[in-house]
Write an enzyme that holds these catalytic residues in place. Structure first.
Site, mmCIF file in Angstrom:
data_model
loop_
_atom_site.group_PDB
_atom_site.id
_atom_site.type_symbol
_atom_site.label_atom_id
_atom_site.label_comp_id
_atom_site.label_asym_id
_atom_site.label_seq_id
_atom_site.Cartn_x
_atom_site.Cartn_y
_atom_site.Cartn_z
ATOM 1 N N ASP A 182 50.351 12.886 41.077
ATOM 2 C CA ASP A 182 50.549 12.434 39.706
ATOM 3 C C ASP A 182 50.893 13.652 38.862
ATOM 4 O O ASP A 182 51.023 14.756 39.395
ATOM 5 C CB ASP A 182 49.299 11.703 39.171
ATOM 6 C CG ASP A 182 49.678 10.603 38.191
ATOM 7 O OD1 ASP A 182 50.313 10.926 37.171
ATOM 8 O OD2 ASP A 182 49.367 9.424 38.445
ATOM 9 N N HIS A 255 55.557 10.055 36.599
ATOM 10 C CA HIS A 255 54.286 10.695 36.969
ATOM 11 C C HIS A 255 54.517 11.828 37.976
ATOM 12 O O HIS A 255 53.831 11.933 38.982
ATOM 13 C CB HIS A 255 53.301 9.658 37.521
ATOM 14 C CG HIS A 255 52.737 8.767 36.448
ATOM 15 N ND1 HIS A 255 51.905 9.225 35.451
ATOM 16 C CD2 HIS A 255 52.916 7.444 36.191
ATOM 17 C CE1 HIS A 255 51.583 8.228 34.639
ATOM 18 N NE2 HIS A 255 52.186 7.138 35.046
ATOM 19 N N GLU A 318 55.645 3.428 34.791
ATOM 20 C CA GLU A 318 55.650 4.283 33.606
ATOM 21 C C GLU A 318 56.633 5.451 33.691
ATOM 22 O O GLU A 318 56.244 6.609 33.580
ATOM 23 C CB GLU A 318 54.226 4.808 33.348
ATOM 24 C CG GLU A 318 53.240 3.684 33.084
ATOM 25 C CD GLU A 318 51.833 4.176 32.730
ATOM 26 O OE1 GLU A 318 51.216 3.552 31.850
ATOM 27 O OE2 GLU A 318 51.355 5.156 33.328
#
Ligand code: ZN
Length: 765
Positions: A182, A255, A318
């Protein structure tokens, strides 16, 4: 198939077993109990015939480590014998306890499940352990029974990960989703790209407290860690022995800040940025150019050698398109492949990876954003933003795993106790987890076929230690185990009884730091025609609720230092002096170590009837309209249940003051937490009416946070305030939310969330 199961069942009915409360969690399909016990002697003899070697090791070790029961393994052992059977439902097993124990199983996994059930049936104390005579028949409902662990935001050692897996196996979970990469840290050694761990596994700082704390501070400590490939193999082999599949997650295209800190050439700008010490969503993501995709294929090639799992998780969530919008290389890929926009570019990116994984005989799974721009042909979807992603995938005949934030996010708060350690937000008590059903209502059997199961996620921004990880996971994981294992789970109260009667002790045996949230005393706020009614329900006789301090307010029946205990109720009337008063309460509870302190604001609008014309989102509906006027002011960082959360572009509600009065002023608080996509609104319109027929509209006001004395007195940090000075009975509030998240914020371009609480009206007769 069904016939053989039925036969087994009938032959045991004749020995006078009767249905009983199952001590086993997840609850078995059949649990029947008979009179009598079988004592467990030291040197418990286990017949090694038909007992798989890894299960033998597991059983022997658990018996000696946890119960100090020594075992003797031989071909003639008679206390516990095993038999392999065929023609059963998948992963079927049965346990018969009479003068000896007979386990019948269909697969090695089901033999392991049987042994775990048997361990849960051990009763008594050291030197006098026994089994109650019983008959169990069992098999799972869903094939994907998962727990996820984020090791990027906080790192967990190999030993800690093994313990996490070990505890999972006690409750028959079979999938460990290992979130290995991440923004805040890359945790897996990749030999071809050593800088991923040399640079990407370490950050120079970490934000203190909650993301939305103001001012934001950082601890300047170097933080990180990673797993070598040898360690990864060790964990995978360890999980395999417990019949748990490890599904690795390598996040792309978003990410990815940690990876891009190591290899900035695979971003769009090539700019050197550090591994961030702040949570959230970042604009810097993998470029969609060929070199970046090839780099990720190289990474995955090494990942595939370490993880034999059918599914490989590639994230996909995202990913802001800011960089892609202006990157010449990304725009070239769009042109050359005839793509419509950046969403289709993301779909193209995922499809490239999907083809690669398919060519290696594996399957791709990603978060539900991979649906945007078109779902890749072989991809499975993990639905996190609700059920919709999973529903859409199943309708397109793709497999899906349900993991909706509303029921499955174990990083959310689990009780309303003010002493709960800081969590990300959201409110997911164990009752809510228990109510989860991965199959959406109205699904046909054909559609349900595509729902593989469910999973809870443990994001670790606010989970820095193993102790805290266990606190957030247990006992909620037991509720999830019920949901995923049982075709027909017993009512919540029956589950709770099993948990209290057997599993508190069981978890203690394994030194699990579980949460006591189920046993906290509870304060419930009800609406009353004169204000609010507080009901206190003590979890034990020692629990008490006490008013500590209050500002000058004389109309309450409740005086300082008066206690209420057990099932008492008190009335808090609306303030008559048109002022906002602060009441501080203390709640002492035997089951929570420190007293909890509550603050209530007693104001002239508490308990007023409100009609919510726009309904809040299911997962953030609090206690409905009462939440707006319950005296509990929405706080930052949010705790998940004190705000009403909306994902609409407008919010409308009508307050009834119950008679015509002179309305002087309105205060309405909003939450600003841009990391969670929660933004203050754009503007608000107030209207007043006497009979709800004709409305007098005040001028629309832009939202500006008030700094007035009343806002401060109310403890509102981000309040809208407007003078009204009109007579009337009804006040209509129309909130115009932001339509899009502004540029430069997490989730830019998407619909933001709007969270509001509390509403205060000042008025005179
Ligand atoms: Zn690019």
């Amino acid at each position: 198939m069904k016939k053989s199961v039925l036969l087994l069942f009938i032959c045991w009915i004749t020995v006078c077993f009767s249905f009983g409360q199952s001590p086993i969690i997840p609850s078995p399909v059949v649990y029947k109990i008979a009179v009598g016990k079988m004592s467990i002697a030291n040197h418990f003899s286990i017949n090694s015939e038909n007992l798989p070697a890894e299960i033998k090791d597991f059983l022997v070790q658990k018996l000696v480590d946890t119960y100090s029961i020594q075992t003797v393994i031989s071909a003639s052992g008679s206390d516990l014998t095993f038999k392999k059977i065929t023609n059963t439902p998948p992963d079927f097993y049965s346990i018969t306890i009479n003068d000896g124990v007979l386990i019948q199983y269909s697969t090695s996994a089901s033999c392991f499940y049987a042994v775990n059930s048997l361990l849960q049936l051990i009763e008594g104390e050291k030197d006098s352990y026994y089994f109650s005579k019983a008959f169990v028949q069992d098999y799972p409902n869903f094939q994907w029974r998962g727990l996820h662990l984020d090791v990027s935001r906080h790192f967990f050692s190999v030993e800690e990960v093994k313990r996490f897996i070990d505890l999972m196996s006690l409750y028959k979970f079979n999938t460990f989703h290992w979130h290995l990469t991440d923004d805040q840290g890359w945790r897996i050694e990749i030999k071809k790209y050593p800088k991923l761990t040399e640079i990407g596994a370490w950050r120079d700082s970490t934000v203190n407290g909650h993301y939305s704390a103001s001012p934001r501070t950082y601890s300047a400590e170097r933080y990180g860690g990673f797993y070598t490939q040898e360690q990864i193999k060790e964990v995978v082999a360890y999980a395999n022995k417990k019949f748990i599949t490890v599904v690795p997650e390598i996040e792309m295209p978003g990410h990815s800040r940690a990876a891009l800190a190591a290899y900035p050439q695979y971003s769009c700008t090539g700019k050197q940025l550090e591994v961030p010490g702040l949570w959230g969503v970042f604009e810097e993501i993998f470029c969609a150019k060929e070199e970046s995709i090839d780099f990720l294929k190289d990474v995955l090639t090494e990942v595939l050698t370490l993880f034999p799992s059918e599914y490989i998780h590639i994230g996909g969530d995202e990913a802001p398109k800011t960089r892609w919008n202006t990157c010449p290389r990304c725009q070239k890929v769009i042109r050359e492949n005839g793509l419509k926009d950046e969403h289709e570019l993301q779909s193209y990116f995922i499809q490239e990876i999907d083809e690669f994984l398919t060519s290696k005989g594996r399957k791709l799974i990603g978060w539900d954003e991979i649906l945007e721009g078109g779902l890749s042909p072989n991809a499975a979807v993990m639905s996190w933003r609700g059920f919709e992603g999973g529903i859409e995938a199943a309708k397109q005949k793709h497999f899906a795993v349900m993991s909706p934030g509303s029921h499955c996010y174990f990083d959310h708060y689990q009780s309303k106790n003010p002493n709960e350690p800081t969590a990300i937000g959201g409110f997911t008590p164990i009752e809510k987890v228990y109510a989860f059903n991965p199959i959406p209502p109205g699904f046909s059997e054909q559609q349900a076929f595509f729902i593989l199961g469910g999973q809870a996620n443990l994001w670790t921004e606010y989970i820095p230690t193993m102790t805290q990880l266990e606190y957030m996971t247990y006992p909620r994981a037991l509720a999830l185990a019920q949901v995923l294992w049982c075709k027909q789970k017993p009512p919540f109260e029956a589950f709770k009884k099993s948990f209290v009667d057997y599993h508190l002790t069981y978890l203690k045996r394994y030194n699990v730091n579980y949460s006591n949230a189920l046993f906290y005393s509870q304060l419930t706020i009800f609406k009353n025609k004169n204000g609010l009614k507080l009901n206190f329900k003590g979890a034990s006789k020692e629990d008490a609720f006490q008013l500590e301090t209050r500002t000058n307010e004389k109309n309450s029946q409740f005086s300082e230092n008066s206690y209420i205990t057990e099932n008492d109720t008190i009335l808090l009337k609306r303030s008559k002096d048109n002022q906002i008063h602060t009441f501080n309460f203390k709640l002492t509870s035997k089951n929570s170590p420190d007293p909890a302190h509550f603050e209530l604001k007693i104001h002239p609008a508490i308990g007023l009837p409100i009609e919510l014309i726009t309904k809040p989102a299911e997962q953030y509906k609090g206690d409905g309209a009462l939440t707006l006027v319950d005296g509990v002011i929405g706080v930052t960082p949010w705790k998940g249940n004190e705000w009403l959360g909306y994902d609409t572009t407008q919010i409308e509600f009508i307050v009834d003051l119950t008679r015509k009065v002179k309305i002087e002023e309105i205060l309405l608080n909003f939450l600003q937490d841009d990391g969670s996509w929660i933004h203050s609104p754009e503007s608000i319109q107030i209207s007043v009416s006497t009979k709800k027929k004709k409305w007098r509209n005040l001028q629309i006001q832009q939202f500006i946070a008030s700094q007035s004395a009343n806002a401060k007195k109310a403890g509102m940090k981000n309040a809208f305030e407007q003078n009204i000075n009109l007579k009337g009975r009804f006040v209509k509030v129309k909130v115009n939310c932001l339509k899009y998240i502004p540029d430069g914020y997490a989730g830019e371009g998407k619909t933001p969330w709007t969270f509001t609480d509390e509403l205060i009206l000042l008025y005179k007769e």
